[in-house]
Each structure stands twice: as C-alpha cells, then as structure tokens.
Write a protein that holds these residues in place. Structure first.
Motif, mmCIF file in Angstrom:
data_model
loop_
_atom_site.group_PDB
_atom_site.id
_atom_site.type_symbol
_atom_site.label_atom_id
_atom_site.label_comp_id
_atom_site.label_asym_id
_atom_site.label_seq_id
_atom_site.Cartn_x
_atom_site.Cartn_y
_atom_site.Cartn_z
ATOM 1 N N THR A 10 12.860 7.277 -8.792
ATOM 2 C CA THR A 10 12.807 6.375 -7.651
ATOM 3 C C THR A 10 11.666 5.377 -7.816
ATOM 4 N N LEU A 11 11.976 4.107 -7.598
ATOM 5 C CA LEU A 11 10.996 3.022 -7.663
ATOM 6 C C LEU A 11 10.625 2.598 -6.253
ATOM 7 N N ASP A 12 9.352 2.717 -5.935
ATOM 8 C CA ASP A 12 8.808 2.290 -4.643
ATOM 9 C C ASP A 12 7.836 1.147 -4.887
ATOM 10 N N ARG A 13 7.653 0.306 -3.912
ATOM 11 C CA ARG A 13 6.703 -0.808 -3.989
ATOM 12 C C ARG A 13 5.728 -0.653 -2.827
ATOM 13 N N ILE A 14 4.434 -0.667 -3.162
ATOM 14 C CA ILE A 14 3.394 -0.447 -2.152
ATOM 15 C C ILE A 14 2.421 -1.617 -2.197
ATOM 16 N N ALA A 15 2.191 -2.239 -1.052
ATOM 17 C CA ALA A 15 1.235 -3.347 -0.967
ATOM 18 C C ALA A 15 -0.186 -2.803 -1.074
ATOM 19 N N LEU A 22 3.931 -0.847 -8.267
ATOM 20 C CA LEU A 22 5.249 -0.301 -8.546
ATOM 21 C C LEU A 22 5.047 1.163 -8.900
ATOM 22 N N LEU A 23 5.615 2.044 -8.105
ATOM 23 C CA LEU A 23 5.390 3.484 -8.243
ATOM 24 C C LEU A 23 6.725 4.169 -8.505
ATOM 25 N N ILE A 24 6.808 4.892 -9.610
ATOM 26 C CA ILE A 24 8.037 5.597 -9.963
ATOM 27 C C ILE A 24 7.775 7.101 -9.917
ATOM 28 N N THR A 25 8.627 7.796 -9.134
ATOM 29 C CA THR A 25 8.510 9.243 -8.993
ATOM 30 C C THR A 25 9.849 9.899 -9.303
ATOM 31 N N ASP A 26 9.778 11.195 -9.583
ATOM 32 C CA ASP A 26 11.012 11.947 -9.820
ATOM 33 C C ASP A 26 11.389 12.721 -8.557
ATOM 34 N N ASP A 35 2.491 0.808 -12.089
ATOM 35 C CA ASP A 35 2.012 -0.462 -12.632
ATOM 36 C C ASP A 35 1.975 -1.458 -11.492
ATOM 37 N N PHE A 36 1.623 -2.690 -11.801
ATOM 38 C CA PHE A 36 1.524 -3.724 -10.785
ATOM 39 C C PHE A 36 2.681 -4.696 -10.889
ATOM 40 N N ALA A 37 3.068 -5.242 -9.739
ATOM 41 C CA ALA A 37 4.100 -6.277 -9.723
ATOM 42 C C ALA A 37 3.633 -7.398 -10.653
ATOM 43 N N GLY A 38 4.555 -7.975 -11.354
ATOM 44 C CA GLY A 38 4.211 -8.982 -12.350
ATOM 45 C C GLY A 38 4.159 -8.375 -13.745
ATOM 46 N N TYR A 39 4.089 -7.054 -13.807
ATOM 47 C CA TYR A 39 4.059 -6.343 -15.086
ATOM 48 C C TYR A 39 5.219 -5.355 -15.167
ATOM 49 N N GLU A 40 6.258 -5.634 -14.399
ATOM 50 C CA GLU A 40 7.411 -4.743 -14.323
ATOM 51 C C GLU A 40 8.103 -4.595 -15.675
ATOM 52 N N THR A 55 18.069 7.240 -14.692
ATOM 53 C CA THR A 55 18.584 6.174 -13.834
ATOM 54 C C THR A 55 17.496 5.842 -12.824
ATOM 55 N N LEU A 56 17.227 4.558 -12.627
ATOM 56 C CA LEU A 56 16.188 4.120 -11.707
ATOM 57 C C LEU A 56 16.848 3.551 -10.453
ATOM 58 N N VAL A 57 16.418 4.060 -9.293
ATOM 59 C CA VAL A 57 16.944 3.577 -8.018
ATOM 60 C C VAL A 57 15.773 3.157 -7.119
ATOM 61 N N ASP A 58 16.003 2.141 -6.305
ATOM 62 C CA ASP A 58 14.995 1.730 -5.335
ATOM 63 C C ASP A 58 14.948 2.748 -4.200
ATOM 64 N N GLY A 59 13.776 3.015 -3.699
ATOM 65 C CA GLY A 59 13.617 3.960 -2.596
ATOM 66 C C GLY A 59 12.148 4.157 -2.290
ATOM 67 N N ARG A 60 11.853 5.158 -1.505
ATOM 68 C CA ARG A 60 10.467 5.452 -1.154
ATOM 69 C C ARG A 60 9.999 6.703 -1.890
ATOM 70 N N ALA A 61 8.783 6.623 -2.360
ATOM 71 C CA ALA A 61 8.140 7.793 -2.957
ATOM 72 C C ALA A 61 7.894 8.800 -1.843
ATOM 73 N N PRO A 62 7.722 10.076 -2.189
ATOM 74 C CA PRO A 62 7.383 11.072 -1.160
ATOM 75 C C PRO A 62 6.153 10.615 -0.367
ATOM 76 N N ALA A 63 6.150 10.935 0.915
ATOM 77 C CA ALA A 63 5.091 10.473 1.813
ATOM 78 C C ALA A 63 3.691 10.815 1.305
ATOM 79 N N ALA A 64 3.516 12.003 0.758
ATOM 80 C CA ALA A 64 2.181 12.414 0.284
ATOM 81 C C ALA A 64 1.720 11.574 -0.904
ATOM 82 N N VAL A 65 2.643 11.236 -1.791
ATOM 83 C CA VAL A 65 2.300 10.417 -2.962
ATOM 84 C C VAL A 65 1.964 9.002 -2.504
ATOM 85 N N ARG A 66 2.802 8.474 -1.643
ATOM 86 C CA ARG A 66 2.596 7.124 -1.118
ATOM 87 C C ARG A 66 1.249 7.048 -0.376
#
Length: 179
Positions: A10-15, A22-26, A35-40, A55-66
């Motif tokens: 799952t790919l999440d984006r955090i300001a 850009l945060l990717i979790t399983d 990594d940072f936006a612009g370096y995707e 397979t990479l899907v857009d979504g939210r990382a688990p609340a604790a990780v975020r």
C-alpha cells in the motif's frame, strides 16, 4: 536470507514540513519503502529490486505507522525507532542499514565511520553505495551520513532536504552542529 515476497503493498502519501512523504507498507503494517514526492521514480526502481512481483495500491498506511511518521516530523525524534522495516537487500546492505539506525538522532557519521561500525573499515565505498540503495529513507536514516571532511554529500531526497532533516533533529535533540 531473503524475505517472503509480499502480494500487495500500500502506498500512502503524508504531508510533512519538507514535502510529501511516500510511504509503502505491507499487509502486516511493516514499512517496505519511504521516500519523498519528486523521487517516486527512484523509490519505484528500488522497490522493484526488492519486491519485483508485488502489486502496489493507493491507500492509507496503518494508523500507528502513519502517526509515527507524522510525530517524527512534528518533533518526536524517537517516534520512528519502533517501526518495523523489511527489505530484501544483500547481507552487507542490511548490515549497513542496521548501522544507520544505530546513529543517534541529531548526530552524523562519515562513510568511513559507517564502514567501521559494521566491522569492514576498508569497505568505505561499498558502505556508501549501500547507503545510497536504502529504500527506507528517514526511518533508516541515511541522511545522517556525511563526507569525511564534514560536508553534506549526496542524498537521494536532495541536499536541501538532508540539511532540513539534520537541522530538525539537531534543534529538537539539542545537539550542536559540527559544521
């Protein structure tokens, strides 16, 4: 030893104050890449090396990780310490990445010190290459590595961002800059 291939990530984006992360979790909430936006493009290249069949899907990382990522950028430097990461780098790369996580917040090490920390003092160049292949920026703090002369050297997220991260940590941790 190689880690099992995840099916979906799952790919999440955090300001953050220094740009979107850009945060990717399983499925288990383990961080696989950051990594940072612009370096995707770079992040996707490294991700493909480590997890080519995922397979990479857009979504939210688990609340604790975020929350941990947000807390770090908000000033809680220890918030990332407990996050689990999983990579498929070589044994040498993983030893370098483990040594990076041992560098205290707000402090820096040279590539030579990094190589010595893993018991391979002559492998300075290889340690630098492994540092540059780190798929989990900030959590595995490759931004804490500097040149032998004390200057900031290359950072995949850009030198301005590296400078920001180090200043953020030093200010928050109350560490004086060596430079």
């Amino acid at each position: 030893m190689r880690n099992a291939q995840p099916e979906t990530l799952t790919l999440d984006r955090i300001a953050t104050p220094t740009g979107d992360v850009l945060l990717i979790t399983d499925a288990e909430g383990v961080v696989r890449a950051l990594d940072f936006a612009g370096y995707e493009e770079r992040m996707m290249r490294l991700l493909g090396r480590h997890w080519p069949k995922a397979t990479l899907v857009d979504g939210r990382a688990p609340a604790a990780v975020r929350a941990a990522v947000e807390a770090y950028f908000g000033g809680d430097l220890t918030a990332l310490d407990g996050l689990k990461v999983r990579t498929n780098g070589t044994e040498f790369q993983r030893s370098v990445w483990a040594a990076l996580r041992a560098i205290p917040h707000g402090e820096t090490r040279t590539y030579g010190q990094l190589a010595a920390a893993i018991g391979r003092p002559k492998a300075v160049r290889a340690a630098g290459l492994a540092n540059g292949q780190n798929p989990v920026a900030v959590i595995v703090p490759c931004h804490r590595v500097i040149g032998a002369n004390g200057t900031l050297t290359g950072y995949a997220g850009g030198l301005e961002r590296k400078q920001w991260l180090l200043a953020h940590e030093r200010q928050t941790a109350g560490v004086r800059s060596a430079a």
